[in-house]
Each structure stands twice: as C-alpha cells, then as structure tokens.
Scaffold this motif. Structure first.
Motif, PDB file in Angstrom:
ATOM      1  N   VAL A   1       0.919  -1.413   0.007  1.00 28.15           N
ATOM      2  CA  VAL A   1      -0.013   0.117  -0.119  1.00 28.15           C
ATOM      3  C   VAL A   1       0.845   1.296   0.001  1.00 28.15           C
ATOM      4  CG1 VAL A   1      -1.657   1.367   1.352  1.00 28.15           C
ATOM      5  CG2 VAL A   1      -2.189  -1.087   1.072  1.00 28.15           C
TER       6      VAL A   1
ATOM      7  N   LEU B   1      -6.783   0.917  -2.678  1.00 30.21           N
ATOM      8  CA  LEU B   1      -6.948   1.098  -1.261  1.00 30.21           C
ATOM      9  C   LEU B   1      -8.350   0.457  -0.576  1.00 30.21           C
ATOM     10  CD1 LEU B   1      -5.978   4.810  -0.165  1.00 30.21           C
ATOM     11  CD2 LEU B   1      -5.120   2.746   0.718  1.00 30.21           C
TER      12      LEU B   1
ATOM     13  N   SER C   1      -8.067  -2.703   2.128  1.00 24.30           N
ATOM     14  CA  SER C   1      -8.752  -2.556   3.388  1.00 24.30           C
ATOM     15  C   SER C   1      -9.601  -3.682   3.652  1.00 24.30           C
ATOM     16  CB  SER C   1      -9.458  -1.333   3.642  1.00 24.30           C
ATOM     17  OG  SER C   1     -10.574  -1.179   2.665  1.00 24.30           O
TER      18      SER C   1
ATOM     19  N   PHE D   1      -0.318   4.501   3.261  1.00 22.94           N
ATOM     20  CA  PHE D   1      -0.524   5.073   1.943  1.00 22.94           C
ATOM     21  C   PHE D   1       0.275   6.649   1.875  1.00 22.94           C
ATOM     22  CE2 PHE D   1      -2.851   7.643  -0.992  1.00 22.94           C
ATOM     23  CZ  PHE D   1      -2.785   6.864  -2.234  1.00 22.94           C
TER      24      PHE D   1
END
Length: 245
Positions: A74, A93, A97, A193
């Motif tokens: 990430v 993303l 997740s 990130f």
C-alpha cells in the motif's frame, strides 16, 4: 472385577488429544479440525507468498496490496500514485482494506473454540516465546479494544495474534471483532499510503534498487526457514528419544 489397568497403548490412544502440543483440552470435533486446518493453510499461504512477494512488490504492488492487504504494498501504491503511475489507487485502497482481514477471523475462531489454548501452544515453543506471549497478553488485557489499533504496530511482540485470540476467548461477537479489526487495519493502511505518497520519489528509487536483489533475498529466506525447521524437528525427535530412554 474391573480394577485391571487398561493396556498402555489403549490409554494413550484415549488421551492423545491431551498432548501439550494440542490447543484443546477435550476430544476435538469437526470445528476443531477445521480451525486447525485453516492454521495449516495460513502457514502454507505465507510460505508460498514469501518468494513471490519480492516479485509482486516490484512488478505489481497494486495486486499484492489487493490480494493480501500488505501495508508495504500500500505504501508503494501511494508512492507510485504520487508520481502519476497508478491512477487506480483509490480502488487499490478499498480492496486492500477488505482483504487485510482475510485470515484474522481464524484467530478469533481459535479463541472461541479453545480459549487460550492456541496461545499456550505458541508460548510452549521456547522460553523466549513464553516470555513474549506473556507480555503480549498483559498488553492486550490492559488495552482492551484499543489493542486492535496497537496490534498493527511493528513491534517485536506477537500482540496481533494474542489480541485476536483473546477477542474470541472473551466471547466478543464476530461482527464486533470484524468492525474493530477493519477500523484499525484501515487506519494503518491509510497511514502507510500517506507516507508512500508523501515520500514518493525516494521510495520509487529504492524500489528499483530492491528489484535487483529481491528474489535472491527471498530465496535466502526460504532456505533459512527450511533449514531452521529441519533443525527444530531433529531437536524434537532427539528430545523424545531421550525421554523414552
């Protein structure tokens, strides 16, 4: 008269599930076998991923992030996104997740089935492991739900596994467990990130250098794991021989 002792072999066969290397303290059922099987699958998955992770992190970090929820992948996604090389980073993303929780429920299930049993198995591997798991349990008990957030810290304690197992052992519902875990994991992924996006160019440069040696590093780690596992098995076999001698 029924006072005659049972044959040794029969007594052993009736109590095989009481061995210290087993997480349960009762005769296992179908759920116990399935849960233990999932732990075996996690081990195989991790072993297979070890040499391929190096290739993925350099050639397809977005796929690595989405398939495994890897925080490193990430961060690389953020670095590439900041350079305009990965315009689909929002989807990466979102998927990462979700898939970051792929096996966490297994640890919750183990706690639900066996209480602290699986922790005792891990802690029994060595004196150092026993100390580490004891510390991790103290941390987990003090932190409560905040432990989910702290569990993702890169510290040399098995805090994540202990937090997840104790959540099941204390009868936390699966839905509540997944909510806590998802929130904590997503917050950490967002941080990684952002770090990748903030320091994008240097990370990309390091990534190019890493690509040249990554596979050799992975192969070296594989050889090390196989060798240490072989030595551990030999020590266990020798210890059993000494006990029976």
């Amino acid at each position: 008269m029924n006072d005659e002792p049972k044959p040794v072999e029969e007594a052993k066969s009736e109590q095989w599930w009481q061995d210290q290397g087993m997480p349960w303290r009762k005769e296992p059922g179908k759920s116990d076998y399935w849960c233990l099987g999932w732990f075996g699958f996690i081990g195989v998955f991790s072993l297979v991923l070890l040499p391929t992770r190096a290739w993925f992190i350099t050639a397809a970090p977005d796929w690595l992030a989405m398939l495994t929820g890897s925080r490193t992948a990430v961060a690389v996604t953020g670095a590439l996104g900041s350079q305009g090389e990965m315009p689909h980073w929002p989807w990466v993303l979102v998927v990462a997740s979700i898939f970051s929780l792929k096996f966490d429920w297994v640890y919750w299930w183990a706690g639900k089935l066996w209480g602290r049993g699986i922790i005792e198995v891990w802690a029994g591997q060595s004196k150092r492991a026993a100390r580490n798991y004891e510390r991790a349990e103290r941390w987990a008990e003090k932190l409560g739900p905040v432990g989910f957030l702290v569990a993702y810290l890169p510290i040399p304690l098995p805090l994540m596994q202990v937090v997840f197992v104790l959540a099941g052992a204390t009868n936390m519902s699966l839905r509540r467990f997944l909510v806590y875990d998802y929130v904590a994991s997503t917050l950490w992924l967002g941080l990684y990130f952002w770090l990748g996006w903030r320091f994008g160019a240097p990370i990309v440069d390091v990534l190019e250098l890493y690509a040249r040696v990554a596979m050799w590093v992975a192969l070296g780690l594989m050889a090390f794991i196989i060798f240490t596992t072989y030595l551990a098995q030999r020590r266990k076999a020798a210890a059993k021989v000494d006990k029976t001698a």
